[in-house]
Design an enzyme around this catalytic site. Structure first.
Site, PDB file in Angstrom:
ATOM      1  CG  ASN A  71      -7.621   0.562   0.130  1.00  0.00           C
ATOM      2  OD1 ASN A  71      -7.979   1.676  -0.260  1.00  0.00           O
ATOM      3  ND2 ASN A  71      -8.452  -0.270   0.744  1.00  0.00           N
TER       4      ASN A  71
ATOM      5  CE  LYS B  33      -3.806  -2.412   2.235  1.00  0.00           C
ATOM      6  NZ  LYS B  33      -4.683  -2.523   3.420  1.00  0.00           N
TER       7      LYS B  33
ATOM      8  N   GLY C 178       0.321  -0.025   5.927  1.00  0.00           N
ATOM      9  CA  GLY C 178      -0.746   0.574   5.130  1.00  0.00           C
ATOM     10  C   GLY C 178      -2.079   0.606   5.835  1.00  0.00           C
TER      11      GLY C 178
ATOM     12  CB  ALA D  44       2.961   2.395  11.848  1.00  0.00           C
TER      13      ALA D  44
END
Length: 292
Positions: A104, A83, A147, A145
């Site tokens: 996404n 992502k 995507g 932490a």
């Protein structure tokens, strides 16, 4: 009357005019997007199909550039671990995606440019609210932490979380996310490698831990207060070891499926699926780098 079971042996109706969507991930066997979006495409009368594509990290950029040169490709979904890379490859991204540092979903614009968006966060928050757990005023810990964790953290702050603690062993990634969040919600997010969980109202597992049966738990349940909500973003298996153990201890739980289920209408709007189905042509992207 019992609903008629789907005919799993029925031929897929794909022709030379079929439009393409793909979901890219590593692994990809757990993704539920094809089972949700393909029936939606059929119901709306679109001659289109969404396929899964297993892409390892070192090949993601090459695959992305190759796919986006297909003139009948209209959109991409992106899952773990791509992502953040997808955001860098997009031609432009939304403010929500920029704050999260991850994308996404990407769609081809009429001029051939690729626009990135991130629906993980708002999908998660909608799922949380739908089962009665309002984030407003709550103390929330997000483990991971990457995507998904980045998008969820941003959406929780936008929804009024009083305090957000983000945890990730990758300190560079963690500090980068905190800097982005500080620009929008100053003083409300902090980062820790090992969080204090005792006063948390909601704890979210936004790591891959739990996808495999032998994975360790992402955090210790004994440290939580009795009514702390335990949420997981993993969709397969639905009942992760973390959620099973949390439910056995009496914690309210939120399954990962909620995050995707509440993104379906967002994808529908983003990919303009309510427009009359029609063949479209678009110019492949030719730019050297992102222009956001």
């Amino acid at each position: 009357m019992e609903p008629e079971a789907p005919d799993l042996c029925a031929p897929t109706r794909i022709s030379g005019s079929t439009r393409l969507f793909a979901v890219l991930g590593d692994p990809v066997g757990q993704v539920r997007a094809p089972s949700l979006l393909n029936p939606l495409l059929a119901r709306l009368g679109h001659d289109a199909v969404l396929i899964p594509a297993h892409v390892e990290p070192d090949g993601f950029a090459a695959v992305f550039h190759g796919l986006t040169r297909l003139k009948n490709l209209d959109g991409l979904l992106v899952t773990i671990p791509h992502k953040a890379t997808a955001l860098e490859l997009a031609d432009e991204v939304s403010p929500a995606a920029a704050a999260a540092g991850a994308v996404n979903a990407l769609r081809r614009e009429p001029d051939g440019r690729w626009r990135g968006e991130n629906f993980d966060g708002i999908g998660f928050v909608r799922g949380l609210v739908a089962v009665g757990h309002l984030p407003e005023g709550k103390r929330i810990v997000v483990m991971g932490a990457g995507g998904a964790g980045s998008a969820i953290g941003a959406a929780l702050l936008a929804a009024g979380a009083a305090r957000l603690t983000l945890c990730d062993p990758d300190t560079a990634r963690l500090h980068g996310l905190l800097a982005r969040l500080e620009e929008h919600w100053p003083g409300r997010a902090a980062g820790e490698v090992t969080p204090a969980l005792g006063d948390a109202d909601i704890v979210v597992n936004a790591t891959p831990l739990g996808m495999r049966a032998d994975d360790p738990r992402p955090f210790p349940l004994h440290a939580l207060s009795p009514r702390c909500v335990v949420a997981d973003v993993i969709m397969k298996p639905r009942e992760t070891a973390l959620l099973k153990a949390a439910a056995a201890l009496g914690h309210p739980v939120l399954h990962g499926a909620h995050m995707l289920d509440h993104q379906l209408d967002l994808y529908r709007a983003f990919f303009r699926l309510d427009e009359a189905p029609a063949g479209r042509t678009a110019t492949p992207r030719t730019g050297e780098g992102p222009a956001r």
